[in-house]
Enzyme design. Structure first.
Site, PDB file in Angstrom:
ATOM      1  N   HIS A   1       0.845  -1.206   0.000  1.00 28.98           N
ATOM      2  CA  HIS A   1       0.000   0.000   0.000  1.00 28.98           C
ATOM      3  C   HIS A   1       0.872   1.243   0.000  1.00 28.98           C
ATOM      4  CE1 HIS A   1       0.635  -1.184   4.211  1.00 28.98           C
ATOM      5  NE2 HIS A   1       0.632   0.099   4.497  1.00 28.98           N
TER       6      HIS A   1
ATOM      7  N   HIS B   1       0.848   5.237   0.927  1.00 36.31           N
ATOM      8  CA  HIS B   1       0.164   6.281   1.690  1.00 36.31           C
ATOM      9  C   HIS B   1       0.182   7.581   0.883  1.00 36.31           C
ATOM     10  CE1 HIS B   1       0.379   4.241   5.777  1.00 36.31           C
ATOM     11  NE2 HIS B   1       1.283   3.544   5.110  1.00 36.31           N
TER      12      HIS B   1
END
Ligand code: AMP
Ligand code: ZN
Length: 139
Positions: A101, A103
């Site tokens: 992931h 950010h």
């Protein structure tokens, strides 16, 4: 971790609720539950991969494209003064959720978030480090 036990895979299939803000064929983006600032968004590949080492180039490209789309949306929606991108890869870098992931972090003038502080190289270390990395790339 197996994809069946993965928190973010469960968000992809809507088994766990999330504030989903963007979705396309390859990517999902949703609000981080513990944000640096409101609007802090996580962009993930829908297909499970652990981190930057494991994700394939097509998925990575899709994630980075979506991160830019989200950056524009945060600027418009929240009147940000800037955006940081971040990614923790492996426990040694502070990764806690082992589904890749990125950010996308809205920033505001005067907010208290601190970026890293650099430190100078030791004598000879600058060029030696460049040599090591170039050697790894030329293998
Ligand atoms: P890291 O693996 O270090 O990038 O950290 C994982 C991030 O995921 C943290 O910023 C958490 O606040 C965030 N997070 C953990 N669980 C959830 C969830 N259920 N929904 C949204 N964000 C989450
Ligand atoms: Zn997963």
């Amino acid at each position: 971790m197996n994809a069946a036990d993965c928190l973010f895979c469960k968000i992809v299939v809507r088994e766990i609720p999330a504030q989903i803000v963007y979705e396309d064929d390859n990517v999902l983006a949703f609000l981080d539950i513990n944000p640096i600032n409101p609007g802090h968004t996580l962009v993930i590949p829908k297909k499970h991969s652990k981190d930057i080492f494991e994700i394939d180039y097509a998925e990575w490209t899709a994630v980075m494209r979506a991160a830019r789309v989200i950056a524009h949306a945060l600027e418009t929606a929240l009147k940000t003064d800037g955006i940081n991108l971040g990614m923790n890869n492996r426990a040694g870098a502070g990764q806690v959720v082992f589904h890749a992931h990125v950010h996308v972090i809205p920033r505001f003038e005067g907010d208290p978030h601190k970026l890293w502080r650099g430190k100078p190289y030791a004598e000879g270390e600058f060029a030696a480090t460049g040599d090591k990395i170039r050697a790894a790339l030329n293998k």
